[in-house]
Design a protein around this motif. Structure first.
Motif, PDB file in Angstrom:
ATOM      1  N   LYS A 103       0.888  -1.146   0.050  1.00 36.36           N
ATOM      2  CA  LYS A 103      -0.091  -0.103  -0.014  1.00 36.36           C
ATOM      3  C   LYS A 103       0.766   1.305  -0.049  1.00 36.36           C
ATOM      4  CE  LYS A 103      -3.368  -0.338   2.846  1.00 36.36           C
ATOM      5  NZ  LYS A 103      -4.057  -0.523   4.011  1.00 36.36           N
ATOM      6  N   SER A 104       0.680   2.326  -0.895  1.00 39.40           N
ATOM      7  CA  SER A 104       1.345   3.434  -0.867  1.00 39.40           C
ATOM      8  C   SER A 104       0.873   4.640  -0.027  1.00 39.40           C
ATOM      9  CB  SER A 104       1.354   3.939  -2.383  1.00 39.40           C
ATOM     10  OG  SER A 104       2.069   2.859  -3.186  1.00 39.40           O
ATOM     11  N   GLU A 105      -0.576   4.669   0.019  1.00 37.35           N
ATOM     12  CA  GLU A 105      -1.387   5.412   0.944  1.00 37.35           C
ATOM     13  C   GLU A 105      -2.845   5.166   0.913  1.00 37.35           C
ATOM     14  OE1 GLU A 105      -1.837   9.202  -1.337  1.00 37.35           O
ATOM     15  OE2 GLU A 105      -1.694   8.205  -3.439  1.00 37.35           O
ATOM     16  N   SER A 106      -3.549   5.686   1.678  1.00 38.97           N
ATOM     17  CA  SER A 106      -5.153   5.475   1.856  1.00 38.97           C
ATOM     18  C   SER A 106      -5.916   6.845   2.298  1.00 38.97           C
ATOM     19  CB  SER A 106      -5.304   4.461   2.945  1.00 38.97           C
ATOM     20  OG  SER A 106      -4.839   3.131   2.654  1.00 38.97           O
ATOM     21  N   PHE A 107      -7.178   6.788   1.908  1.00 40.29           N
ATOM     22  CA  PHE A 107      -8.018   7.916   2.204  1.00 40.29           C
ATOM     23  C   PHE A 107      -9.328   7.441   2.454  1.00 40.29           C
ATOM     24  CE2 PHE A 107     -10.440  11.477   1.228  1.00 40.29           C
ATOM     25  CZ  PHE A 107      -9.694  12.631   1.777  1.00 40.29           C
ATOM     26  N   ASN A 108     -10.080   8.043   3.562  1.00 45.99           N
ATOM     27  CA  ASN A 108     -11.319   7.923   4.078  1.00 45.99           C
ATOM     28  C   ASN A 108     -12.315   8.517   3.125  1.00 45.99           C
ATOM     29  OD1 ASN A 108     -10.174   6.002   6.073  1.00 45.99           O
ATOM     30  ND2 ASN A 108      -9.922   7.689   7.341  1.00 45.99           N
ATOM     31  N   THR A 109     -12.776   7.725   1.979  1.00 47.39           N
ATOM     32  CA  THR A 109     -13.529   8.401   1.241  1.00 47.39           C
ATOM     33  C   THR A 109     -15.107   8.550   1.678  1.00 47.39           C
ATOM     34  OG1 THR A 109     -13.988   6.255   0.234  1.00 47.39           O
ATOM     35  CG2 THR A 109     -12.372   7.674  -0.881  1.00 47.39           C
ATOM     36  N   GLY A 110     -15.362   7.421   2.705  1.00 45.48           N
ATOM     37  CA  GLY A 110     -16.745   7.146   3.124  1.00 45.48           C
ATOM     38  C   GLY A 110     -17.648   6.535   2.170  1.00 45.48           C
ATOM     39  N   PHE A 111     -17.102   6.034   1.243  1.00 47.84           N
ATOM     40  CA  PHE A 111     -17.789   5.237   0.091  1.00 47.84           C
ATOM     41  C   PHE A 111     -16.655   4.367  -0.585  1.00 47.84           C
ATOM     42  CE2 PHE A 111     -16.430   9.053  -2.319  1.00 47.84           C
ATOM     43  CZ  PHE A 111     -15.941   8.444  -3.283  1.00 47.84           C
ATOM     44  N   VAL A 112     -17.533   3.134  -1.106  1.00 48.62           N
ATOM     45  CA  VAL A 112     -16.516   2.283  -2.082  1.00 48.62           C
ATOM     46  C   VAL A 112     -16.353   2.782  -3.366  1.00 48.62           C
ATOM     47  CG1 VAL A 112     -17.149   0.123  -0.654  1.00 48.62           C
ATOM     48  CG2 VAL A 112     -18.386   0.694  -2.511  1.00 48.62           C
ATOM     49  N   VAL A 113     -15.012   2.792  -3.818  1.00 47.88           N
ATOM     50  CA  VAL A 113     -14.699   3.144  -4.900  1.00 47.88           C
ATOM     51  C   VAL A 113     -14.853   2.109  -6.033  1.00 47.88           C
ATOM     52  CG1 VAL A 113     -12.540   3.805  -6.390  1.00 47.88           C
ATOM     53  CG2 VAL A 113     -12.950   5.033  -4.203  1.00 47.88           C
ATOM     54  N   THR A 114     -15.375   2.591  -7.246  1.00 51.43           N
ATOM     55  CA  THR A 114     -15.741   1.677  -8.226  1.00 51.43           C
ATOM     56  C   THR A 114     -14.923   1.928  -9.814  1.00 51.43           C
ATOM     57  OG1 THR A 114     -17.864   2.979  -8.923  1.00 51.43           O
ATOM     58  CG2 THR A 114     -17.941   1.213  -7.367  1.00 51.43           C
TER      59      THR A 114
END
Length: 270
Positions: free
Chosen positions: A169-180
């Motif tokens: 993993k390079s980075e993460s972000f809390n979007t609050g939704f699942v990315v499609t």
């Protein structure tokens, strides 16, 4: 990320109803100025060129690799890349990206998540699914669909490696939704997705000097309910603006056809 979520009612920007052949469209990409899409698992292993204004199918490319669960399509300007890495149950050990050129020569890229230790079935309740990738600077950038954490993580894959890559993993972000799906254009990353409550979103990130994105979130837009605009699964961006596609579905009293939407850049400023 404390910026306000703005409203962008996607249904106002519908430009076409897609063919029933694309009822389960799962990704979009611009390749040599033409728009391409695919269907997800259980559908024919065909890549479709579609008209960006009418959604009409212009060309079909029959491939000779399987469609176990195609979920993303991108390109490097010369080759198309198909992501066969849909993993709703969390137990796949054969995550694959196929590349195909004009002569239909195929390269197979295998990978796994280094931090995945549990491969038991955990349907829609794990963080090792993915439906989004882009090609930047000779690398494939994969963005996860994290059912449990409701965030997105960024992994980088070498398209030239013949080994089964264990990616970190390079980075993460809390979007609050699942990315499609995701698209990259002029140093910006565009991601779309939805929540279990059927809210759909678009987020835009600026690329930083290290080639990462999640330190620079710029905009978040609520696109409407999936019950009216459909389950959005594809995004592609060019000089004109943003193209988004959705799967067709029928549930209870709700019906959604597979549609193609177009949002001009100037609408993002209003």
């Amino acid at each position: 990320f404390s910026q306000k979520t703005e409203k962008l009612p996607l249904r106002k920007y519908k430009i076409a109803v897609l063919s029933d052949s694309l009822r389960e469209t799962s990704g979009l990409t611009f390749f040599k100025d033409q728009l391409y899409t695919i269907n997800d698992g259980g559908n024919p292993n065909i890549i479709y060129e579609i008209d960006k204004n009418s959604g009409k199918i212009l060309k079909k490319i029959q491939t000779n690799f399987p469609n176990k669960d195609w979920e993303a399509i991108t390109n490097d300007g010369e080759n198309l890349y198909i992501g066969d890495f849909g993993n709703n149950a969390g137990n796949r050990r054969d995550l694959t990206i196929y590349s195909i050129d004009n002569q239909q020569e195929i390269n197979v890229i295998k990978f796994s998540y280094q931090n995945q230790k549990d491969f038991s079935v955990n349907y829609l309740n794990h963080d090792f699914d993915a439906e989004a990738m882009v090609f930047i600077n000779n690398k494939i950038h994969l963005f996860t669909k994290e059912w449990s954490a409701k965030r997105v993580s960024h992994y980088i894959i070498n398209p030239k490696s013949s080994e089964n890559q264990s990616v970190t993993k390079s980075e993460s972000f809390n979007t609050g939704f699942v990315v499609t799906d995701a698209a990259y254009y002029e140093n910006k990353l565009y991601v779309i997705g939805y929540t279990k409550k059927a809210k759909t979103y678009l987020m835009i990130f600026e690329q930083n000097n290290e080639g990462l994105f999640f330190s620079n979130p710029t905009k978040k837009y609520r696109l409407g309910s999936a019950l009216t605009v459909g389950q959005i699964e594809g995004i592609a961006v060019n000089a004109d603006g943003i193209y988004i596609s959705n799967e067709g579905f029928s549930q209870f009293i709700f019906r959604a056809k597979p549609n193609l939407y177009f949002v001009p850049f100037d609408r993002l400023k209003k």
